[in-house]
Every structure is written in C-alpha cells, then in structure tokens.
Design a protein around this motif. Sequence first.
Motif, PDB file in Angstrom:
ATOM      1  N   THR A 237       3.848  -7.676   4.369  1.00 24.78           N
ATOM      2  CA  THR A 237       4.072  -6.663   5.409  1.00 24.78           C
ATOM      3  C   THR A 237       3.008  -5.577   5.324  1.00 24.78           C
ATOM      4  O   THR A 237       2.488  -5.125   6.355  1.00 24.78           O
TER       5      THR A 237
ATOM      6  N   LEU B 171       0.372  -4.495   8.297  1.00 25.34           N
ATOM      7  CA  LEU B 171       0.273  -3.132   8.819  1.00 25.34           C
ATOM      8  C   LEU B 171      -1.168  -2.612   8.809  1.00 25.34           C
ATOM      9  O   LEU B 171      -1.493  -1.675   9.547  1.00 25.34           O
TER      10      LEU B 171
ATOM     11  N   ASN C 239       9.028   0.359  13.748  1.00 22.03           N
ATOM     12  CA  ASN C 239       8.713   0.132  12.336  1.00 22.03           C
ATOM     13  C   ASN C 239       9.848  -0.555  11.585  1.00 22.03           C
ATOM     14  O   ASN C 239       9.615  -1.146  10.528  1.00 22.03           O
TER      15      ASN C 239
ATOM     16  N   ASN D 220       8.956  -4.208  11.052  1.00 20.69           N
ATOM     17  CA  ASN D 220       7.623  -4.572  10.566  1.00 20.69           C
ATOM     18  C   ASN D 220       7.622  -5.864   9.755  1.00 20.69           C
ATOM     19  O   ASN D 220       6.711  -6.681   9.874  1.00 20.69           O
TER      20      ASN D 220
END
Length: 276
Positions: free
Chosen positions: A31, A35, A77, A80
């Motif tokens: 993750t 990002l 978010n 995510n």
Amino acid sequence: MTIRHIQKRGSKALGSEAPKVKMDEGLEEKTETFLKKDKQEWQIESKFNGSKLYGWFTDNESAVTVIMVHGFGVDHNSLNVHAQLFDNLGCNVLQIDDQAAGKSEGKYLGFGYIENLDTLDWIHKLLTERPDDKIVLFGASMGAATVMLTSGYDLPKNVKLIIEDSGYTSAADILSYHCQKRFHIKGKWLIKGISMVSKIRAGFSYKQTDCKQALAKNKLPVLFMHGKNDFTVPFEMRDELSTGGKFEKTVYESLGVHIRSYYIDSKKYQQVVENF
C-alpha cells in the motif's frame, strides 16, 4: 438525534472508529508503494447539487478502470489498501471523495443515494477522458450501497462488473439495526421523521436508498463480499442482497469484521476478485 448528527461530514452514526486489524504480511508495504505512484487529480461538479467533487486517478495504461467508492464518515484514503489490490492486478484506479467527505464539497452524506447520482457523473467523466475503458464499480459499506443503487440504472455498456464489500440493504434498515444494537430502541418512527427532514434539507428520503429494489433492475454481474464478524453491517444482509434479482452472482465470505476481509484473508480475497 437529527439529520445534522446523522448525515453531517464525519458522522459516526453507523459506529465509532474503524477497528484496528492487523493486515496480512506485505499489505502495508504494498500500500505504501502504491501511494507513492503518480496520481492525476480530477474534478467534477455534481449534477445533483453543484458541489465540487474530487478524485485521484492512477494510470496503469490499462483498458480497465476501477472506480472506488468509500464508506460512511471517511474518505477515499480508507480504501487505499483495496486500491493497491486493483493496482497490483494491473487496473487503472479512480479513487473518489464523496459529497461531504475529504476534499469534496457538500453538506450532507447521502447513505448511497446522493453518492450513486455522483457516481454516474464520475462514470461520464471517466468516459470523457477514456472512452474505451471497461469499468468496474467497487464500493465498501455505504460505497457498496452506492454501487448497488447505481446498478438500477441503464448504465453505459463500458460498465462491466460491480463489487460490493459489506453493503447494507437500505438506510432505514441499517439505522434501525444500530438503534436496536446501540440504544435498545426500535426507532421506526424516529427514522421516518429523520427521513422526512432529509427529503427537505438533503434532497432525498430513505426510501430512495433501497438496494434490493435497485438490484431487481440490475443486469450486471455482482460480487457480494462480507465478513461474518461484521457488527457494523450485519452479515445476514449479504444474503438478503444476493438472493434477489436475475443477474450473475458470486458470493464470498470471511471471518473478518467490517470492510476488513481483505486485511485478514488477502490471498483468497484477491483470488475471488481476480477470478470474478
């Protein structure tokens, strides 16, 4: 308990903070890598009420884009780790902030109704930018209700699949569940009263959030994903949702809590999504 408390930005009407669940090995690192990838910021104006809405597009030069719709009282978010999954599968990912969430404008949350109208706007935006893309709609919790409500429309042929994780049957049903669970009251008339106020102030009533009614009109394949230890949206709602309508259905279950099946059962979860 009023519409301001239940439908305001950041509302916790469907529960407190998300439970802390240890992710399967490697998910946090994957993750974090996701990002760091370049993302295009997109913006649209809601046809429902003119609010400016924001989304973030991760381009993998794929012919498939997953539109990701988050849940109640959070923003993009919150998904995510799920976005990382679809990115890892090679899909483009469009993560959006719903009305009254994150960077997007808006005064009230819509229990999926306002959000499903905005999802239609996001589909139009995506097809304006990328007219040949195949589209998968993924939603979690209220986002799951959103994509199920969206399934009731005559959607563009580009929309191919719907994945709902931990979705509820309707706003009235889920609020009734929480009234009984947390306050030990049935709350039937209270919910009807708040629904009437919602119609006046937010522009919709809770009758317009009936996912079973929308799915009865649906023609697209749907993947229903729920955890048996979900105490925010009861597991039994999965069966209520998946047994109606005449469309291709796949069901998945884990021992996870609310929207955390992927955290603890990532290999099977990914396999089911990939096969679907």
